[in-house]
Design a protein around this motif. Structure first.
Motif, PDB file in Angstrom:
ATOM      1  N   UNK A  89     -17.598 -76.515 -81.335  1.00  9.52           N
ATOM      2  CA  UNK A  89     -16.941 -77.449 -82.250  1.00  9.52           C
ATOM      3  C   UNK A  89     -17.936 -78.469 -82.795  1.00  9.52           C
ATOM      4  N   UNK A  90     -18.745 -79.049 -81.929  1.00 10.37           N
ATOM      5  CA  UNK A  90     -19.708 -80.062 -82.366  1.00 10.37           C
ATOM      6  C   UNK A  90     -20.727 -79.471 -83.330  1.00 10.37           C
ATOM      7  N   UNK A  91     -21.273 -78.321 -82.993  1.00 13.59           N
ATOM      8  CA  UNK A  91     -22.271 -77.688 -83.861  1.00 13.59           C
ATOM      9  C   UNK A  91     -21.702 -77.325 -85.217  1.00 13.59           C
ATOM     10  N   UNK A  92     -20.496 -76.761 -85.237  1.00  9.64           N
ATOM     11  CA  UNK A  92     -19.882 -76.374 -86.513  1.00  9.64           C
ATOM     12  C   UNK A  92     -19.568 -77.602 -87.357  1.00  9.64           C
ATOM     13  N   UNK A  93     -19.102 -78.680 -86.714  1.00 12.71           N
ATOM     14  CA  UNK A  93     -18.831 -79.891 -87.487  1.00 12.71           C
ATOM     15  C   UNK A  93     -20.122 -80.503 -88.031  1.00 12.71           C
ATOM     16  N   UNK A  94     -21.178 -80.468 -87.255  1.00 13.58           N
ATOM     17  CA  UNK A  94     -22.457 -81.000 -87.741  1.00 13.58           C
ATOM     18  C   UNK A  94     -22.962 -80.216 -88.952  1.00 13.58           C
ATOM     19  N   UNK A  95     -22.861 -78.905 -88.909  1.00 14.54           N
ATOM     20  CA  UNK A  95     -23.285 -78.088 -90.053  1.00 14.54           C
ATOM     21  C   UNK A  95     -22.356 -78.339 -91.232  1.00 14.54           C
ATOM     22  N   UNK A  96     -21.057 -78.393 -90.973  1.00 10.82           N
ATOM     23  CA  UNK A  96     -20.103 -78.644 -92.045  1.00 10.82           C
ATOM     24  C   UNK A  96     -20.301 -79.987 -92.707  1.00 10.82           C
ATOM     25  N   UNK A  97     -20.543 -81.001 -91.924  1.00  3.04           N
ATOM     26  CA  UNK A  97     -20.762 -82.339 -92.471  1.00  3.04           C
ATOM     27  C   UNK A  97     -22.100 -82.413 -93.196  1.00  3.04           C
ATOM     28  N   UNK A  98     -23.092 -81.667 -92.753  1.00  2.00           N
ATOM     29  CA  UNK A  98     -24.367 -81.611 -93.475  1.00  2.00           C
ATOM     30  C   UNK A  98     -24.178 -81.034 -94.863  1.00  2.00           C
ATOM     31  N   UNK A  99     -23.395 -79.984 -94.938  1.00  2.00           N
ATOM     32  CA  UNK A  99     -23.143 -79.327 -96.228  1.00  2.00           C
ATOM     33  C   UNK A  99     -22.425 -80.283 -97.159  1.00  2.00           C
ATOM     34  N   UNK A 100     -21.418 -80.987 -96.643  1.00  2.00           N
ATOM     35  CA  UNK A 100     -20.672 -81.944 -97.471  1.00  2.00           C
ATOM     36  C   UNK A 100     -21.575 -83.109 -97.864  1.00  2.00           C
ATOM     37  N   UNK A 101     -22.383 -83.577 -96.907  1.00  2.00           N
ATOM     38  CA  UNK A 101     -23.276 -84.699 -97.182  1.00  2.00           C
ATOM     39  C   UNK A 101     -24.355 -84.376 -98.197  1.00  2.00           C
ATOM     40  N   UNK A 102     -24.747 -83.115 -98.279  1.00  2.00           N
ATOM     41  CA  UNK A 102     -25.801 -82.703 -99.206  1.00  2.00           C
ATOM     42  C   UNK A 102     -25.257 -82.277-100.577  1.00  2.00           C
ATOM     43  N   UNK A 103     -23.936 -82.243-100.711  1.00  2.46           N
ATOM     44  CA  UNK A 103     -23.334 -81.775-101.967  1.00  2.46           C
ATOM     45  C   UNK A 103     -23.363 -82.849-103.036  1.00  2.46           C
ATOM     46  N   UNK A 142     -28.182 -69.207 -89.137  1.00  5.98           N
ATOM     47  CA  UNK A 142     -29.174 -69.775 -88.212  1.00  5.98           C
ATOM     48  C   UNK A 142     -28.953 -71.267 -88.007  1.00  5.98           C
ATOM     49  N   UNK A 143     -28.530 -71.964 -89.053  1.00  5.85           N
ATOM     50  CA  UNK A 143     -28.217 -73.392 -88.910  1.00  5.85           C
ATOM     51  C   UNK A 143     -27.075 -73.582 -87.913  1.00  5.85           C
ATOM     52  N   UNK A 144     -26.034 -72.786 -88.067  1.00 10.12           N
ATOM     53  CA  UNK A 144     -24.892 -72.900 -87.152  1.00 10.12           C
ATOM     54  C   UNK A 144     -25.327 -72.591 -85.724  1.00 10.12           C
ATOM     55  N   UNK A 145     -26.064 -71.531 -85.544  1.00 10.34           N
ATOM     56  CA  UNK A 145     -26.532 -71.154 -84.214  1.00 10.34           C
ATOM     57  C   UNK A 145     -27.392 -72.259 -83.593  1.00 10.34           C
ATOM     58  N   UNK A 146     -28.287 -72.823 -84.380  1.00 12.65           N
ATOM     59  CA  UNK A 146     -29.157 -73.898 -83.895  1.00 12.65           C
ATOM     60  C   UNK A 146     -28.354 -75.117 -83.472  1.00 12.65           C
ATOM     61  N   UNK A 147     -27.433 -75.569 -84.320  1.00  8.91           N
ATOM     62  CA  UNK A 147     -26.674 -76.774 -84.010  1.00  8.91           C
ATOM     63  C   UNK A 147     -25.712 -76.571 -82.857  1.00  8.91           C
ATOM     64  N   UNK A 169     -16.793 -68.314 -90.007  1.00  8.63           N
ATOM     65  CA  UNK A 169     -16.172 -67.929 -91.276  1.00  8.63           C
ATOM     66  C   UNK A 169     -16.231 -69.047 -92.315  1.00  8.63           C
ATOM     67  N   UNK A 170     -16.418 -70.265 -91.889  1.00 13.02           N
ATOM     68  CA  UNK A 170     -16.514 -71.386 -92.828  1.00 13.02           C
ATOM     69  C   UNK A 170     -17.850 -71.442 -93.553  1.00 13.02           C
ATOM     70  N   UNK A 171     -18.811 -70.666 -93.086  1.00 10.55           N
ATOM     71  CA  UNK A 171     -20.168 -70.762 -93.627  1.00 10.55           C
ATOM     72  C   UNK A 171     -20.651 -69.393 -94.084  1.00 10.55           C
TER      73      UNK A 171
END
Length: 146
Positions: free
Chosen positions: A132-146, A87-92, A79-81
């Motif tokens: 948890x790890x995959x969702x945090x990695x995707x979340x941090x990627x989004x923040x890092x790319x903003x 696909x990014x979330x699923x991959x990570x 729900x955060x994405x």
């Protein structure tokens, strides 16, 4: 998001259980996050991602591939994405799961523990850690790319 995911990972390690309240909190905060980012349109895409994740997760639960708590926890994290990040979330999550399983088996070998009985909670891999790890990695990627 990260705090809720860490709580989920820790409780899954300790109890091999992911509480419904935790998945619901992730879902509600994730939808609120989507609405804050882009109004009703973004809320719809975040909600669609969570709904699809829950449907697929419940189908996997029905055939015994994952636990019901894992399915709900993943849907809450989804729900955060927006659906475009699905696909990014699923991959990570999958990559995190692979790394965590390798570490889990390696740690058991190093500690030279006997293989637990199949009925034991310790025999079940706590996949909430990978979610948890995959969702945090995707979340941090989004923040890092903003």
């Amino acid at each position: 998001m990260s705090l809720l995911l860490v709580i989920g990972a820790i409780t899954d390690i300790r109890e091999r259980r992911l509480a419904n309240w935790l998945s619901l909190a992730l879902l509600l905060f994730g939808l609120a996050h989507g609405f804050a980012l882009g109004g009703l349109s973004a809320l719809g895409w975040h909600g669609a991602h969570a709904a699809i994740a829950l449907l697929v997760g419940m189908a996997l639960f029905a055939v015994g591939v994952i636990g019901g708590g894992d399915a709900k926890f993943y849907a809450g994290a989804a729900a955060y994405f927006p659906i475009s990040a699905g696909l990014d979330l699923l991959l990570w999550v999958a990559l995190s799961g692979g790394a965590a399983v390798i570490a889990w088996f390696g740690l058991r070998r190093v500690l030279r523990r006997e293989k637990p009985s199949p009925e034991s909670l310790q025999a079940k891999f706590p996949y909430g850690v990978a979610i948890a790890a995959g969702a945090m990695l995707v979340g941090w990627q989004v923040v890092g790319n903003a």
